[in-house]
Enzyme design. Sequence first.
Site, short mmCIF file in Angstrom:
data_model
loop_
_atom_site.label_atom_id
_atom_site.label_comp_id
_atom_site.label_asym_id
_atom_site.label_seq_id
_atom_site.Cartn_x
_atom_site.Cartn_y
_atom_site.Cartn_z
N SER A 125 15.41 2.12 -1.85
CA SER A 125 15.91 0.90 -1.20
C SER A 125 14.84 -0.19 -1.24
CB SER A 125 16.27 1.23 0.25
OG SER A 125 17.22 0.33 0.75
N PRO A 126 15.28 -1.45 -1.37
CA PRO A 126 14.27 -2.53 -1.35
C PRO A 126 13.54 -2.55 0.00
CG PRO A 126 16.53 -3.40 -1.18
CD PRO A 126 16.64 -1.94 -1.51
N ALA A 183 12.50 -7.40 -1.39
CA ALA A 183 13.06 -8.75 -1.47
C ALA A 183 12.04 -9.63 -2.19
CB ALA A 183 13.34 -9.27 -0.07
N GLN A 225 15.26 -7.07 -6.37
CA GLN A 225 16.12 -7.73 -5.38
C GLN A 225 15.70 -9.19 -5.29
OE1 GLN A 225 15.84 -7.05 -1.04
NE2 GLN A 225 18.04 -6.60 -1.08
N TYR A 255 19.59 -13.11 6.11
CA TYR A 255 18.82 -14.07 5.32
C TYR A 255 19.77 -15.14 4.76
CZ TYR A 255 15.17 -10.71 6.17
OH TYR A 255 14.27 -9.90 6.80
N ARG A 300 23.71 -6.94 -2.45
CA ARG A 300 23.60 -6.26 -1.14
C ARG A 300 24.24 -7.14 -0.09
NH1 ARG A 300 18.75 -2.90 1.89
NH2 ARG A 300 19.66 -1.26 0.61
N GLY A 349 15.62 4.55 1.91
CA GLY A 349 14.52 3.65 2.25
C GLY A 349 13.35 4.40 2.85
#
Length: 362
Positions: A23-24, A58, A100, A184, A232, A328
């Site tokens: 996971s990012p 990110a 990402q 975000y 996402r 993650g």
Amino acid sequence: MTDSLFSPLSLRETEVSNRIMVSPMCQYSSTDGFANDWHLVHLGSRAVGGAGIVMTEATAVSPEGRISPNDLGIWSDEHADALERITSFVKSMDSIPAIQLAHAGRKGSKSRPWDGSDPVFPEDGGWNPIAPSDVPWPYESDAPELHELTTEEVGDVVDDFRAAAERALDAGFEIAEVHAAHGYLLHEFLSPVTNHRDDEYGGSFENRTRIVREVTEAVREVWPDDKPVFVRISATDWLDDRDSWDLEQSVQLSADLADLGVDLVDVSAGGLHPDQEIPSTGPGYQVPYAELIREETGVRVGAVGGIRTARHADEIVRNGRADLAIVGREHLRDPYFALHAAGDLGVDAAWPPQYQRAVPRR
Ligand code: FNR
């Protein structure tokens, strides 16, 4: 035949060797947005550890798209150059490098978590965050003023994502993921809690989702036809007490994204507002959202959140809840999660020859 955690996954011409994705996860370890040795070792170790896809944290499409001044970025060719040795190493481990692409919006310009996550003012190296509307994050302290984007400036954001995707391709990434989750910038447009605009980017579902569709189209346009694009999303704001972003809208958006050529929707949740009420944070707490989106739209989905064991990840894929198990924090605890998972499930896994003498015996 039923798919399992170690079934390969074909996404366009990209062949992923298993259903595990890192996971990012922000590392808050860059200076001026550049990848460095930390990122190579951190992402590289997870590729050595057998994950089918290794996704970067990110990665900001512009300097003010960062969460903290220490975030990774890809707003210049030099930033892309710094990422190239990472993609090259990840590929050499037969893992797929993914990036990402992100913009932090109103949640930008704060210090990294271990420095308190406090707002950072422009005179201290921060900036004035941009947002769809002048609705600041409810900080307890003062924070730099938000800049509400003009209609024209929304177009600039779309251009930044497009240019970032072009650079990511040059840097050797195989998968581009658009970050439209966790409160975000893009999520701020989706949710009526943070989007009070009265131009074509606010109001109706169609208007609030417009920027996400435009960004996705822009990325898809420059990303080659034989390579996958993910998005996402936060399936829900977890703010059922007010007019907010919810599962029903996520199903509709996912269907629209599939029509635009998105290969997989990475289904997360929340992050928009501190009032959110998370019903549970137990194992697989967001999996039902992914499952529903898959069922209702037929789009491939990734499930994330509280996946910690091989058996759980395998169950999710075997029972058709998701196509990808996105892991993650367990990957922070165990870079070799995928290799250990293979051992737990009795699947032969290729430990690197350098580590042969340490391969756990079944
Ligand atoms: C995250 N998360 C996250 N999500 C995202 O989309 N982009 C990011 O850059 C980050 N950064 C980040 C940093 C750290 C340190 C953590 C722990 C988390 C969220 C993450 O990708 C994941 O969705 C959640 O952690 C839930 O999954 P796990 O950890 O329960 O497997």
